[in-house]
Design a protein around this motif. Structure first.
Motif, PDB file in Angstrom:
ATOM      1  N   ARG A   1       0.816  -1.212   0.000  1.00  0.00           N
ATOM      2  CA  ARG A   1       0.000   0.000   0.000  1.00  0.00           C
ATOM      3  C   ARG A   1       0.848   1.260   0.000  1.00  0.00           C
ATOM      4  O   ARG A   1       0.582   2.206  -0.736  1.00  0.00           O
TER       5      ARG A   1
ATOM      6  N   GLY B   1     -11.088   7.873  -1.514  1.00  0.00           N
ATOM      7  CA  GLY B   1     -10.652   7.503  -0.171  1.00  0.00           C
ATOM      8  C   GLY B   1      -9.385   6.651  -0.204  1.00  0.00           C
ATOM      9  O   GLY B   1      -9.123   5.891   0.711  1.00  0.00           O
TER      10      GLY B   1
ATOM     11  N   GLN C   1      -8.876   4.189  -2.050  1.00  0.00           N
ATOM     12  CA  GLN C   1      -9.166   2.805  -2.455  1.00  0.00           C
ATOM     13  C   GLN C   1      -8.736   2.580  -3.895  1.00  0.00           C
ATOM     14  O   GLN C   1      -8.351   3.509  -4.594  1.00  0.00           O
TER      15      GLN C   1
ATOM     16  N   TYR D   1      -5.754   4.528  11.523  1.00  0.00           N
ATOM     17  CA  TYR D   1      -5.290   3.220  11.979  1.00  0.00           C
ATOM     18  C   TYR D   1      -4.543   3.299  13.300  1.00  0.00           C
ATOM     19  O   TYR D   1      -4.177   2.274  13.852  1.00  0.00           O
TER      20      TYR D   1
ATOM     21  N   GLU E   1     -14.360   6.241   2.089  1.00  0.00           N
ATOM     22  CA  GLU E   1     -13.132   5.608   2.582  1.00  0.00           C
ATOM     23  C   GLU E   1     -13.376   4.216   3.111  1.00  0.00           C
ATOM     24  O   GLU E   1     -12.465   3.412   3.194  1.00  0.00           O
ATOM     25  N   ALA E   2     -14.614   3.939   3.500  1.00  0.00           N
ATOM     26  CA  ALA E   2     -14.930   2.647   4.085  1.00  0.00           C
ATOM     27  C   ALA E   2     -15.356   1.646   3.019  1.00  0.00           C
ATOM     28  O   ALA E   2     -15.869   0.580   3.337  1.00  0.00           O
ATOM     29  N   THR E   3     -15.151   1.965   1.750  1.00  0.00           N
ATOM     30  CA  THR E   3     -15.555   1.074   0.671  1.00  0.00           C
ATOM     31  C   THR E   3     -15.050  -0.340   0.931  1.00  0.00           C
ATOM     32  O   THR E   3     -13.882  -0.532   1.227  1.00  0.00           O
ATOM     33  N   GLY E   4     -15.961  -1.287   0.812  1.00  0.00           N
ATOM     34  CA  GLY E   4     -15.571  -2.680   1.008  1.00  0.00           C
ATOM     35  C   GLY E   4     -16.216  -3.322   2.221  1.00  0.00           C
ATOM     36  O   GLY E   4     -16.326  -4.543   2.293  1.00  0.00           O
TER      37      GLY E   4
ATOM     38  N   ALA F   1      -7.211  -1.581  13.733  1.00  0.00           N
ATOM     39  CA  ALA F   1      -7.788  -0.700  12.710  1.00  0.00           C
ATOM     40  C   ALA F   1      -7.060  -0.803  11.377  1.00  0.00           C
ATOM     41  O   ALA F   1      -7.676  -0.692  10.325  1.00  0.00           O
ATOM     42  N   SER F   2      -5.720  -1.045  11.414  1.00  0.00           N
ATOM     43  CA  SER F   2      -4.997  -1.074  10.136  1.00  0.00           C
ATOM     44  C   SER F   2      -5.425  -2.283   9.309  1.00  0.00           C
ATOM     45  O   SER F   2      -5.279  -2.288   8.092  1.00  0.00           O
TER      46      SER F   2
ATOM     47  N   ALA G   1     -10.113  -1.708   9.313  1.00  0.00           N
ATOM     48  CA  ALA G   1     -10.578  -0.567   8.530  1.00  0.00           C
ATOM     49  C   ALA G   1      -9.616  -0.272   7.389  1.00  0.00           C
ATOM     50  O   ALA G   1      -9.719   0.733   6.722  1.00  0.00           O
ATOM     51  N   GLY G   2      -8.656  -1.155   7.200  1.00  0.00           N
ATOM     52  CA  GLY G   2      -7.640  -0.915   6.170  1.00  0.00           C
ATOM     53  C   GLY G   2      -7.541  -2.045   5.183  1.00  0.00           C
ATOM     54  O   GLY G   2      -8.292  -2.134   4.221  1.00  0.00           O
TER      55      GLY G   2
ATOM     56  N   TRP H   1     -10.851  -4.174   4.286  1.00  0.00           N
ATOM     57  CA  TRP H   1     -11.776  -3.479   3.386  1.00  0.00           C
ATOM     58  C   TRP H   1     -11.206  -3.413   1.976  1.00  0.00           C
ATOM     59  O   TRP H   1     -11.875  -3.696   0.991  1.00  0.00           O
ATOM     60  N   LYS H   2      -9.924  -3.008   1.916  1.00  0.00           N
ATOM     61  CA  LYS H   2      -9.281  -2.827   0.628  1.00  0.00           C
ATOM     62  C   LYS H   2      -9.162  -4.170  -0.089  1.00  0.00           C
ATOM     63  O   LYS H   2      -9.441  -4.279  -1.286  1.00  0.00           O
TER      64      LYS H   2
ATOM     65  N   VAL I   1     -12.320  -5.269  -1.697  1.00  0.00           N
ATOM     66  CA  VAL I   1     -12.596  -4.596  -2.970  1.00  0.00           C
ATOM     67  C   VAL I   1     -11.785  -5.233  -4.096  1.00  0.00           C
ATOM     68  O   VAL I   1     -12.311  -5.503  -5.178  1.00  0.00           O
TER      69      VAL I   1
END
Lengths: 321, 443
Positions: free
Chosen positions: A93, A270, A272, A289, B208-211, B409-410, B413-414, B417-418, B421
């Protein structure tokens, strides 16, 4: 909504105190300069002191703290050495964000300056110059967040059978194509974000360059034209060399602004679909995070990348100024 | 009049008007004291004190909260100052680091709450709140706000995620009945697909929360296939993220969501869901372009205006079925209150929020679900809320909290989610699960 002067009283009081403190400092500085014979060097120091103090508090100390944090773990407590920097150059990333930032910094300044230059050259000597320039400057008046939202609509996707809400897909459908998900497929989606940034920046370039172009002596271009030079040749051989310092300043200013690009990425994707850039990745790591160390390391990298541009700009300005 | 004089006059007029405008609000408050203060007597009197509340809810949800505790505030004399912020998750860190932490915060993720508890920023709950928490919520719900054996907060809001929204008329016209087992669900899916309609709708775009809707699907299926123990181990990273059992759950979800015959109804091929916001993704259910939309209880608010919800109305829900009709695996989420300050008025406010009285009062004002045992389903504003509360209160329900909200969270929420997608976009299950596993923080 009403402005309740009574309820706001504490804030007004703070404001008053702030203004009074500022006035006091300024008067003290002036008083110190006024009294007795002060050498030039000392005078300069006294005049600079408030600014230096503010720079130390607002820029230098936080900068040093960020540097220190970049060597610590996610909570900012334990020392981890170079781990965060190793992560930055190994994590998928983070690498994508680095790659995209490079793409942005190459594409945005070059494209927006080139488009701005052509536009400025076209309108610089026209009767509708003011109107034309204000037209291209309008996107700059919109915040980056606003621009991001606008362009998100332009790229909106709907299936072929449904009615299109996005301008771009509407055009694609009109010429008989299949609607596409513009913001989803890397690496092309990065280009679509870059377009939004260029849209906001071109006006800035056009206005500055139009000013510089008008400063080029008209006799020069007229003589060239009499000698049979085409408009393209005039632009290449006469205009561009004459406005080189301004071009450089515009390019550098755009590059620095592009490094900081954050809002457009945040509102449109965002980060993504592999569209993250360094500034956005830094925000995600540090604040979303809770990876303070990684966020700080990204901030340090961003600082190192911007430094040569800023330094060059300062030098260029000193030369021209 | 000279310009200076005119300016002065304008300023004076403005100041007078501003003060005048401010007055009605002040004179309006005494008339509110008609509230019956007896129920609030046990919280004591705290005149002249203030409690600041920071949360992500804004607009109507924020108004409903404020209306609910207005009587409490008037009777105790506590000035409750509420602030809603769409950037809550990022800004709470900034606020706390900057030394301006709110007195009370509403945390939408237990993982975030745990981060502040471990950093020593949150205050453990008072004995009064601890007693209320034990009375009001199951051990499972209380465990989410417990860090190293210390309770830091209480659940405020709950939602049920394992619902499938469908159109009762569509089901009737096609001769379908509500599935009670996973195999019946797949039979319905196949039957709808055979009739030429894509059975499933899904949209995963959420800024940002896509997924996240995909991660919910995976969690739901893992819970159904492997049960609560494996689910808990997976969330706590006691088994790797790419454990074969997780891969199996992902492949099951993939057989629905990554299948162009089954998804994405009304919006094109399966991968179109990356561009479709989760809010609008369910609307084809109304037009008959898809049959089912798996989405949480709060999706009730996202149907177009005028859509009626109920067993014989425009849309209704059924619980995403388990292996057999008797099993009731329920995936859900929630919001938790926790305090950064330890003053008497803050404790009193937290205590009030932890009561069933508060939850019942809030439910009477509008759509709201609480997992508190003391709430009365009769107070629920909607049919779906009532169903959610019954499920949450049913002792046979195997409730589990949204896994991505519990993970670091990484990841949660990281990378999860990514990765979800990327996976919908065509990446292989093994590759995506493996990269999420490698992204798990080591500490």
């Amino acid at each position: 909504m009403s402005f309740d002067a009574v309820a706001q009283q504490p804030k007004l009081l703070y404001l008053l105190q702030g203004v009074a403190a500022f006035a006091a400092v300024v008067s003290l500085v002036l008083l110190a300069l006024h009294r007795g014979p002060v050498r030039r060097r000392a005078a300069a120091l006294i005049l600079l002191a408030p600014a230096l103090a503010l720079l130390t508090i607002g820029l230098l100390l936080p900068g040093l703290r960020t540097l220190a944090l970049s060597f610590t773990d996610n909570g900012g407590d334990a020392w981890v050495g170079l781990d965060n920097y190793v992560w930055m150059f190994t994590d998928h990333r983070a690498l994508v964000a680095l790659r995209n930032t490079v793409a942005w910094v190459v594409l945005v300044p070059l494209t927006s300056t080139a488009v701005g230059l052509l536009y400025a050259a076209a309108v610089a000597r026209s009767r509708f110059r003011t109107f034309a320039l204000s037209l291209v400057l309008t996107p700059m008046a919109i915040s980056f967040v606003g621009a991001g939202v606008v362009w998100k609509f332009v790229y909106a996707y709907r299936p072929a059978e449904a009615g299109q809400v996005g301008l771009l897909n509407q055009l694609v459908v009109a010429i008989g194509g299949e609607p596409r998900q513009w913001l989803v497929d890397p690496p092309w989606n990065v280009l679509f974000l870059v377009v939004a940034m260029v849209w906001t920046q071109t006006g800035f370039a056009a206005v500055l360059l139009a000013g510089a172009i008008r400063a080029v002596p008209a006799e020069l271009t007229e003589a060239a034209r009499l000698d049979g030079a085409s408009p393209g040749q005039v632009l290449r051989r006469i205009t561009v060399p004459s406005i080189r310092p301004t071009l450089l300043v515009v390019l550098l200013a755009q590059a620095v602004a592009t490094f900081k690009a954050f809002d457009i990425v945040k509102t449109m994707t965002g980060g993504q679909f592999d569209t993250g850039v360094l500034a956005h990745e830094m925000y995600d790591q540090a604040f979303r995070y809770g990876e303070t160390g990684r966020g700080a390391a990204l901030a340090v990298l961003l600082f190192l990348l911007v430094t040569p541009f800023v330094a060059h700009q300062v030098r260029a300005r000193r030369r021209t100024g | 009049m000279r310009f200076g004089a005119r300016l002065a006059l304008a300023v004076i007029t403005l100041a007078v008007t501003a003060t005048a405008c401010g007055t009605p609000r002040d004179s309006g408050s005494p008339s509110r004291t008609t509230a019956d203060c007896a129920p609030y007597a046990r919280y004591g009197k705290h005149p002249g004190t203030r409690v600041t509340v920071y949360a992500e809810n804004r607009d109507r949800e924020a108004d409903l909260f404020e209306e609910t505790w207005a009587d409490f505030a008037d009777c105790t004399g506590i000035d409750v100052r509420y602030e809603g912020d769409g950037e809550f998750e990022a800004q709470i860190q900034v606020r706390v680091d900057g030394g301006s932490a709110p007195d009370v915060a509403f945390f939408p993720q237990p993982g975030l709450l745990e981060r502040f508890a471990r950093a020593g920023k949150l205050k453990p709950v008072s004995p009064g709140v601890a007693t209320l928490a034990k009375q009001g919520w199951s051990a499972d719900w209380n465990s989410y706000a417990t860090v190293d054996g210390t309770l830091y907060g209480t659940p405020l809001v709950a939602n049920v995620k394992s619902f499938v929204w469908y159109s009762p008329t569509f089901f009737r016209d096609k001769g379908l009945s509500v599935p009670r087992t996973w195999s019946e669900l797949m039979a319905v899916t196949e039957k709808v697909a055979a009739s030429g309609v894509k059975p499933w709708c899904a949209g995963v775009e959420s800024a940002e929360a896509t997924g996240w809707p995909v991660t919910d699907w995976i969690e739901d299926v893992l819970l159904r296939q492997q049960g609560t123990d494996v689910y808990d181990q997976w969330v706590a990273h006691e088994i790797p993220f790419d454990d074969p059992r997780v891969i199996q759950a992902m492949n099951t979800v993939g057989s629905i969501l990554k299948n162009d015959r089954y998804a994405n109804g009304g919006f094109g091929p399966a991968r179109s869901m990356a561009s479709i916001s989760f809010q609008e993704a369910g609307t084809p259910v109304l037009s008959g372009d898809c049959a089912m939309h798996r989405q949480a209880s709060f999706y009730a608010d996202m149907w177009p205006k005028g859509t009626e919800i109920g067993p014989d109305k425009d849309v209704h829900v059924f619980l995403l079925p388990g292996a057999d009709p008797a099993s009731r695996p329920v995936l859900g989420g929630g919001v938790f209150t926790a305090a950064f300050a330890d003053r008497p008025e803050v404790r009193a406010f937290q205590e009030y929020l932890a009561t069933a009285d508060f939850a019942n009062a809030r439910m009477r004002k509008g759509p709201y679900v609480s997992a508190n045992r003391g709430v009365d389903p009769a107070n629920a504003a909607t049919e779906v809320d009532r169903l959610s509360i019954r499920l949450l209160q049913d002792p046979r329900t195997q409730f589990r909290f949204d896994g991505s909200d519990l993970m670091p969270a990484s990841v949660g929420a990281g990378t999860f989610w990514k990765g979800a997608v990327d996976w919908i976009g065509g990446a292989s299950t093994r590759q995506v699960a493996g990269s999420i596993e490698r992204s798990w923080p080591r500490s």
